[in-house]
Design a protein around this motif. Sequence first.
Motif, PDB file in Angstrom:
ATOM      1  N   ALA A  94       0.811  -1.219   0.000  1.00 14.18           N
ATOM      2  CA  ALA A  94       0.000   0.000   0.000  1.00 14.18           C
ATOM      3  C   ALA A  94       0.846   1.271   0.000  1.00 14.18           C
ATOM      4  CB  ALA A  94      -0.925  -0.004   1.207  1.00 14.18           C
ATOM      5  N   SER A  95       2.131   1.165  -0.292  1.00 14.25           N
ATOM      6  CA  SER A  95       3.025   2.322  -0.160  1.00 14.25           C
ATOM      7  C   SER A  95       2.695   3.489  -1.083  1.00 14.25           C
ATOM      8  CB  SER A  95       4.477   1.893  -0.370  1.00 14.25           C
ATOM      9  OG  SER A  95       4.658   1.397  -1.682  1.00 14.25           O
ATOM     10  N   SER A 100      -3.524   8.010   5.325  1.00 15.36           N
ATOM     11  CA  SER A 100      -4.769   7.481   5.896  1.00 15.36           C
ATOM     12  C   SER A 100      -5.227   6.238   5.130  1.00 15.36           C
ATOM     13  CB  SER A 100      -5.869   8.546   5.924  1.00 15.36           C
ATOM     14  OG  SER A 100      -6.245   8.913   4.609  1.00 15.36           O
ATOM     15  N   GLU A 101      -5.041   6.252   3.793  1.00  9.10           N
ATOM     16  CA  GLU A 101      -5.398   5.061   3.007  1.00  9.10           C
ATOM     17  C   GLU A 101      -4.506   3.881   3.364  1.00  9.10           C
ATOM     18  OE1 GLU A 101      -7.122   7.053  -1.115  1.00  9.10           O
ATOM     19  OE2 GLU A 101      -4.953   6.777  -0.892  1.00  9.10           O
ATOM     20  N   LYS A 102      -3.208   4.147   3.566  1.00 12.40           N
ATOM     21  CA  LYS A 102      -2.280   3.078   3.969  1.00 12.40           C
ATOM     22  C   LYS A 102      -2.744   2.443   5.271  1.00 12.40           C
ATOM     23  CE  LYS A 102       1.943   5.150   2.253  1.00 12.40           C
ATOM     24  NZ  LYS A 102       3.235   5.716   2.611  1.00 12.40           N
ATOM     25  N   SER A 103      -3.108   3.286   6.214  1.00 12.79           N
ATOM     26  CA  SER A 103      -3.566   2.792   7.520  1.00 12.79           C
ATOM     27  C   SER A 103      -4.825   1.938   7.366  1.00 12.79           C
ATOM     28  CB  SER A 103      -3.817   3.977   8.445  1.00 12.79           C
ATOM     29  OG  SER A 103      -4.353   3.535   9.674  1.00 12.79           O
ATOM     30  N   ASP A 104      -5.791   2.454   6.604  1.00 10.52           N
ATOM     31  CA  ASP A 104      -7.032   1.699   6.387  1.00 10.52           C
ATOM     32  C   ASP A 104      -6.763   0.395   5.645  1.00 10.52           C
ATOM     33  OD1 ASP A 104      -8.425   3.732   7.633  1.00 10.52           O
ATOM     34  OD2 ASP A 104      -9.171   4.627   5.759  1.00 10.52           O
ATOM     35  N   LEU A 105      -5.935   0.469   4.599  1.00 16.84           N
ATOM     36  CA  LEU A 105      -5.634  -0.734   3.818  1.00 16.84           C
ATOM     37  C   LEU A 105      -4.902  -1.774   4.656  1.00 16.84           C
ATOM     38  CD1 LEU A 105      -4.654   0.819   0.374  1.00 16.84           C
ATOM     39  CD2 LEU A 105      -6.535  -0.798   0.800  1.00 16.84           C
ATOM     40  N   LYS A 106      -4.006  -1.316   5.531  1.00 14.10           N
ATOM     41  CA  LYS A 106      -3.279  -2.258   6.400  1.00 14.10           C
ATOM     42  C   LYS A 106      -4.260  -3.052   7.258  1.00 14.10           C
ATOM     43  CE  LYS A 106       0.310  -2.624   9.854  1.00 14.10           C
ATOM     44  NZ  LYS A 106       0.535  -2.210  11.202  1.00 14.10           N
ATOM     45  N   GLU A 107      -5.207  -2.359   7.867  1.00 15.53           N
ATOM     46  CA  GLU A 107      -6.204  -3.040   8.704  1.00 15.53           C
ATOM     47  C   GLU A 107      -7.078  -3.984   7.878  1.00 15.53           C
ATOM     48  OE1 GLU A 107      -8.545  -0.421  11.174  1.00 15.53           O
ATOM     49  OE2 GLU A 107      -6.775   0.762  11.703  1.00 15.53           O
ATOM     50  N   VAL A 142     -11.780  -2.193  -2.282  1.00 14.61           N
ATOM     51  CA  VAL A 142     -12.133  -1.649  -3.601  1.00 14.61           C
ATOM     52  C   VAL A 142     -12.521  -0.177  -3.489  1.00 14.61           C
ATOM     53  CG1 VAL A 142     -13.852  -1.770  -5.459  1.00 14.61           C
ATOM     54  CG2 VAL A 142     -12.748  -3.853  -4.650  1.00 14.61           C
ATOM     55  N   ALA A 143     -13.144   0.205  -2.395  1.00 14.27           N
ATOM     56  CA  ALA A 143     -13.513   1.611  -2.197  1.00 14.27           C
ATOM     57  C   ALA A 143     -12.272   2.508  -2.163  1.00 14.27           C
ATOM     58  CB  ALA A 143     -14.326   1.771  -0.913  1.00 14.27           C
ATOM     59  N   ILE A 144     -11.146   1.961  -1.745  1.00 19.34           N
ATOM     60  CA  ILE A 144      -9.899   2.730  -1.677  1.00 19.34           C
ATOM     61  C   ILE A 144      -9.082   2.576  -2.958  1.00 19.34           C
ATOM     62  CG2 ILE A 144      -7.682   2.986  -0.475  1.00 19.34           C
ATOM     63  CD1 ILE A 144      -9.179   2.030   2.087  1.00 19.34           C
ATOM     64  N   THR A 145      -8.902   1.333  -3.410  1.00 16.37           N
ATOM     65  CA  THR A 145      -8.025   1.076  -4.557  1.00 16.37           C
ATOM     66  C   THR A 145      -8.700   1.330  -5.892  1.00 16.37           C
ATOM     67  OG1 THR A 145      -8.631  -1.271  -4.700  1.00 16.37           O
ATOM     68  CG2 THR A 145      -6.739  -0.682  -3.296  1.00 16.37           C
ATOM     69  N   GLY A 146     -10.034   1.216  -5.916  1.00 16.78           N
ATOM     70  CA  GLY A 146     -10.760   1.336  -7.175  1.00 16.78           C
ATOM     71  C   GLY A 146     -10.574   0.085  -8.017  1.00 16.78           C
ATOM     72  N   THR A 147     -11.281   0.034  -9.122  1.00 13.17           N
ATOM     73  CA  THR A 147     -11.156  -1.070 -10.066  1.00 13.17           C
ATOM     74  C   THR A 147     -11.660  -0.620 -11.427  1.00 13.17           C
ATOM     75  OG1 THR A 147     -11.770  -3.374 -10.544  1.00 13.17           O
ATOM     76  CG2 THR A 147     -13.422  -2.016  -9.432  1.00 13.17           C
TER      77      THR A 147
END
Length: 192
Positions: A94-95, A100-107, A142-147
């Motif tokens: 997630a780098s 904030s996205e990194k933190s959410d994606l990590k969880e 998907v809400a964070i990374t999109g597709t």
Amino acid sequence: MKKLKTTLLAITMLLIASVSISCKGGNKTESSKTLDNQMQKETEQMTNSDNQESKAEAILSDYFNLKDALVNDDNARAKDLGNTLAQSLKSFDASSYSESEKSDLKEIIEDATEHAEHIGESDIKHQREHFKTLSKDVTDMVAITGTDKKLYEQFCPMYDGGTVWLSMSEDIKNPYYGSKMLTCGKVQKEIN
């Protein structure tokens, strides 16, 4: 989005080539060297971003394969695919996202990995219980990374008080009941 990035990458490469040609080999000024370095960094960032998108798409692909195994009541295949998905999740980096996205994606990734691993070692009833939370995690990812894919969030009112999953098709194929109630559910919303 992917087409835009590809177009930007092509434009960047053309600019690098034109700057190199216009500078006649080794007679570059400092400003053109700086411009070359900036363009190279931007190209690397776009390539890294494309690589992360492909890893997110691999996670989605593994998720859909797992869903299909559950739809088909295939416990052994679901075990294998749960382990495959766990590996895809562990390799996600997630780098390139905001803090904030990194933190959410990590969880999200940690939780999803745990559920995928449980699916890899469980009977089908227990697999379906873990698939419920895994589906929420993948939806949040998907809400964070999109597709680039068109996805459908589908809903089964009967399983555990109401449960969602993602599908690439509008047709309902219920992973929570499989052949017992294959078409139980409805499309709740489209994603993308």
